[in-house]
Design an enzyme around this catalytic site. Structure first.
Site, PDB file in Angstrom:
ATOM      1  N   SER A 144      -9.252 -18.544  -4.344  1.00 37.84           N
ATOM      2  CA  SER A 144      -8.503 -19.805  -4.397  1.00 37.84           C
ATOM      3  C   SER A 144      -7.349 -19.843  -3.403  1.00 37.84           C
ATOM      4  O   SER A 144      -6.811 -20.908  -3.126  1.00 37.84           O
ATOM      5  CB  SER A 144      -7.950 -20.028  -5.804  1.00 37.84           C
ATOM      6  N   GLY A 145      -6.965 -18.672  -2.875  1.00 36.07           N
ATOM      7  CA  GLY A 145      -5.830 -18.602  -1.967  1.00 36.07           C
ATOM      8  C   GLY A 145      -4.568 -18.077  -2.636  1.00 36.07           C
ATOM      9  O   GLY A 145      -3.502 -18.033  -2.025  1.00 36.07           O
TER      10      GLY A 145
ATOM     11  N   ARG B 237      -2.105  -8.576   4.994  1.00 42.98           N
ATOM     12  CA  ARG B 237      -0.678  -8.291   4.779  1.00 42.98           C
ATOM     13  C   ARG B 237      -0.073  -7.462   5.901  1.00 42.98           C
ATOM     14  O   ARG B 237       1.150  -7.370   6.003  1.00 42.98           O
ATOM     15  CB  ARG B 237      -0.452  -7.651   3.418  1.00 42.98           C
TER      16      ARG B 237
ATOM     17  N   HIS C  81      -7.742  -7.594   2.652  1.00 44.94           N
ATOM     18  CA  HIS C  81      -6.394  -7.750   2.097  1.00 44.94           C
ATOM     19  C   HIS C  81      -5.381  -6.931   2.900  1.00 44.94           C
ATOM     20  O   HIS C  81      -4.262  -7.390   3.157  1.00 44.94           O
ATOM     21  CB  HIS C  81      -6.354  -7.345   0.622  1.00 44.94           C
TER      22      HIS C  81
ATOM     23  N   GLU D  46      -0.905   2.238  -3.867  1.00 48.90           N
ATOM     24  CA  GLU D  46      -2.138   1.989  -4.610  1.00 48.90           C
ATOM     25  C   GLU D  46      -2.056   2.729  -5.939  1.00 48.90           C
ATOM     26  O   GLU D  46      -1.870   3.944  -5.967  1.00 48.90           O
ATOM     27  CB  GLU D  46      -3.344   2.445  -3.799  1.00 48.90           C
TER      28      GLU D  46
END
Length: 164
Positions: free
Chosen positions: A11-12, A53, A49, A61
């Site tokens: 969805s963003g 970023r 991802h 993590e």
């Protein structure tokens, strides 16, 4: 300040949450990545991802132990994502009470946290017992988080609408 970005898959919400975290942080934010590598497709998602970023975040993590990481953080924390964390907790045999207890500890911390969570409550009730359990837990945890957040954004098609 605590904020929640909730929306469907792709969805963003992650991108908007990242932009929000950067805008609302005075230092380089901490990106707490919860996704465990399970297969090649998930590896590709993780890679995308990371590229998205770039070097805008300090990345740690951690698939399970959120409280320890967030407690020691000196900066705003982007928790990406609560949905995968719930998945990990169930996979590692933690029940709803353990999941709820950990999230309550996180929410009680006097820290700036941006949460990202998939909205899984808009679909049909699955035939699979584990899928039903996951949806029920996710719904309860999303309500818990939203209640404690200063701002909640619902994201559809890359557009975030502030609902709280």
């Amino acid at each position: 300040m605590k904020a929640l970005f909730i929306g469907g898959i792709k969805s963003g919400k992650s991108l908007l949450a990242e932009e929000f975290a950067i805008k609302n942080s005075t230092t380089k934010p901490l990106y707490l990545a919860t996704t465990e590598f399970i297969d090649q497709e998930m590896l590709q998602r993780i890679k995308l991802h990371k590229e998205q970023r770039a070097d805008k975040f300090i990345t740690i993590e951690e698939p399970l132990l959120l409280t320890n990481i967030i407690t020691n953080a000196k900066q705003l924390v982007l928790l990406e994502c609560v949905s995968m964390w719930i998945n990990n907790m169930l996979y590692h045999k933690h029940d709803f009470h353990a999941i709820e207890k950990e999230m309550k500890k996180v929410l009680a911390l006097d820290k700036d946290i941006v949460f990202v969570l998939n909205d899984v409550g808009s679909g049909i009730i699955p035939q699979n017992k584990l899928a039903r359990e996951y949806i029920d837990i996710s719904g309860k945890i999303s309500q818990l988080i939203a209640k404690e957040c200063d701002a909640v954004f619902h994201v559809i098609a890359g557009i975030g609408t502030k609902i709280k």
